[in-house]
Design an enzyme around this catalytic site. Structure first.
Site, PDB file in Angstrom:
ATOM      1  N   SER A 170     -33.970  64.755 -31.738  1.00 60.75           N
ATOM      2  CA  SER A 170     -32.715  65.381 -31.527  1.00 60.75           C
ATOM      3  C   SER A 170     -32.144  64.594 -30.206  1.00 60.75           C
ATOM      4  O   SER A 170     -32.973  63.759 -29.505  1.00 60.75           O
ATOM      5  CB  SER A 170     -33.195  66.779 -30.980  1.00 60.75           C
ATOM      6  OG  SER A 170     -33.773  66.820 -29.520  1.00 60.75           O
ATOM      7  N   LYS A 185     -47.199  58.968 -31.713  1.00 62.63           N
ATOM      8  CA  LYS A 185     -47.053  60.233 -31.421  1.00 62.63           C
ATOM      9  C   LYS A 185     -46.429  61.121 -32.406  1.00 62.63           C
ATOM     10  O   LYS A 185     -45.315  61.257 -32.517  1.00 62.63           O
ATOM     11  CB  LYS A 185     -46.436  60.640 -30.089  1.00 62.63           C
ATOM     12  CG  LYS A 185     -46.936  61.381 -29.200  1.00 62.63           C
ATOM     13  CD  LYS A 185     -46.628  62.872 -29.776  1.00 62.63           C
ATOM     14  CE  LYS A 185     -45.243  63.184 -29.737  1.00 62.63           C
ATOM     15  NZ  LYS A 185     -44.803  64.806 -30.265  1.00 62.63           N
ATOM     16  N   GLU A 228     -33.093  57.295 -33.025  1.00 65.93           N
ATOM     17  CA  GLU A 228     -32.167  57.810 -33.989  1.00 65.93           C
ATOM     18  C   GLU A 228     -31.941  59.389 -33.698  1.00 65.93           C
ATOM     19  O   GLU A 228     -33.248  60.083 -33.667  1.00 65.93           O
ATOM     20  CB  GLU A 228     -32.836  57.881 -35.624  1.00 65.93           C
ATOM     21  CG  GLU A 228     -31.924  58.238 -36.527  1.00 65.93           C
ATOM     22  CD  GLU A 228     -32.482  58.492 -38.163  1.00 65.93           C
ATOM     23  OE1 GLU A 228     -32.135  59.421 -38.667  1.00 65.93           O
ATOM     24  OE2 GLU A 228     -33.548  57.684 -38.107  1.00 65.93           O
ATOM     25  N   GLU A 240     -25.401  70.583 -35.479  1.00 71.37           N
ATOM     26  CA  GLU A 240     -26.450  70.216 -36.781  1.00 71.37           C
ATOM     27  C   GLU A 240     -27.167  71.531 -37.079  1.00 71.37           C
ATOM     28  O   GLU A 240     -27.649  72.280 -36.247  1.00 71.37           O
ATOM     29  CB  GLU A 240     -27.463  69.098 -36.283  1.00 71.37           C
ATOM     30  CG  GLU A 240     -28.003  68.522 -37.310  1.00 71.37           C
ATOM     31  CD  GLU A 240     -28.876  67.380 -36.734  1.00 71.37           C
ATOM     32  OE1 GLU A 240     -29.169  66.239 -37.588  1.00 71.37           O
ATOM     33  OE2 GLU A 240     -29.199  67.221 -35.610  1.00 71.37           O
ATOM     34  N   CYS A 285     -31.579  64.245 -40.947  1.00 69.86           N
ATOM     35  CA  CYS A 285     -30.455  63.769 -40.260  1.00 69.86           C
ATOM     36  C   CYS A 285     -29.092  63.243 -41.127  1.00 69.86           C
ATOM     37  O   CYS A 285     -28.043  63.324 -40.478  1.00 69.86           O
ATOM     38  CB  CYS A 285     -30.892  62.612 -39.172  1.00 69.86           C
ATOM     39  SG  CYS A 285     -32.353  63.236 -38.240  1.00 69.86           S
TER      40      CYS A 285
END
Length: 354
Positions: free
Chosen positions: A99, A44, A120, A253, A154
């Site tokens: 996220s 996806k 992750e 972040e 990330c």
């Protein structure tokens, strides 16, 4: 009179949920591991970057001779398609990069069938620069790490903690490198250092974080605003100083080309501040003192620690986070293990009595 046999078998159907920031690299990482371990995979892609996945799929279909049903793609919004895949009874593992919010939703959906998750979920990577660091090296590597993919990674160095005795010099060197960056359309200008951010929302979010930091007392050393480029969502490489450890820009972040800098007086203080986060993906330390490097390595609560180099993993390593940065990992033999299940056979036999 017993032998114990340990089998490693494919976990089964793997659902791979791909982010927009590395739409080919992470796609290939998930697909390759699934196929090499004997699993089938349903991908996806992010709704922001579906075209790269479809081109990859075309190549697989035309050139790789993969049988039908082994590699599959479903497009759509993560809130609909991602949750449907994660909660499906015939999916045996969900591997997602994204996220914390999205990862939480995937875990909730996967819990319906006790489906394995491999996640992750972002990071807030600290870079510690001690008074014993090679400052030219530190400036070069932190610049590379912070501005890679325009800060949309990330593992990017997201915050710097520098010893107060070398803070001014390091900031000056970083400023020179940040201001030397050039913008361009990467499809046309191969020499450009920076392309655009992913969309208007990301551009506005990055700028809002910068302005909030400034209103809280941070100083803009360079950048601090959108770039004057004709087309695209470009933001100037930005350095902020006088940033408090508690500032949102030091805890949340950023996912943009913005580097907040804070100072420390002792290594204990730097390590404590670096670890003071919900994230635990990557981190780095710059020092020529082996004792300092080993202290940081042993005390950091991050899945990856880079010593005197920018933050980007090698495929023969193991890319994994701690705490809210995720579960499980990818790459190397330990990444392959996540796509396998273990079956133990206890085989008894009769003695051959003569």
């Amino acid at each position: 009179n017993e032998n114990i046999l340990v089998y490693k078998k494919p976990i089964g159907v793997v659902a791979g949920i791909i982010p927009w920031n590395f739409p080919v690299f992470i796609l290939a990482r998930k697909v390759a591991t699934a196929l090499m371990t004997g699993c089938t995979v349903v991908i996806k892609p992010s709704q922001h970057t579906p075209n790269t996945t479809m081109e990859f799929t075309r190549i697989v279909d035309e050139m790789a001779e993969v049988p039908a049903g082994i590699y599959n793609v479903v497009t759509g919004a993560g809130s609909e398609i991602g949750n449907a895949l994660a909660s499906h009874k015939d999916v045996h593992m969900v591997t997602m990069t994204g996220s914390i919010t999205a990862g939480t939703k995937v875990m909730e959906a996967a819990a319906q069938n006790i489906t394995k998750v491999n996640l992750e979920l972002g990071g807030k990577a600290p870079a510690i620069v001690t008074e014993n660091a090679d400052l030219d090296l530190a400036a070069e590597e932190i610049t590379t790490s912070r501005l890679a993919n325009n800060g949309q990674a990330c593992t990017n160095a997201e915050r710097v903690y520098v010893h107060e005795s070398v803070a001014e010099e390091l900031t000056r060197k970083l400023k020179e490198k940040f201001e030397a960056q050039t913008f361009g359309d990467p499809r046309k200008d191969k020499e450009a250092d920076l392309g655009p951010l992913v969309n208007q929302d990301r551009l506005e979010t990055v700028d809002e974080m910068v302005q909030n930091a400034v209103s809280s007392g941070a100083k803009v050393v360079t950048g601090g605003e959108a770039a004057d480029v004709a087309a695209g969502f470009f933001y100037k490489p930005t350095i902020l100083t006088d940033v408090t450890h508690e500032s949102d820009i030091m805890t949340d972040e950023i996912f943009g080309p913005v580097l907040p800098i804070s100072t420390f007086s002792t290594l204990d203080e730097a390590i404590e501040k670096a670890n003071d986060t919900v994230y635990g993906l990557s981190s780095s330390v710059y020092t020529e003192d082996l004792n300092e490097a080993m202290r940081v390595i042993n005390e950091m609560k991050f899945g990856e620690t880079y010593v005197n180099r920018e933050n980007f993993e090698a495929v023969q390593g193991y890319h994994a986070g701690m705490r809210q940065s995720g579960l499980g990992g990818t790459d190397g033999k330990y990444g392959v293990e996540d796509f396998l299940v273990t079956q133990v056979v206890y085989m008894q036999y009769k003695e051959n009595k003569k």
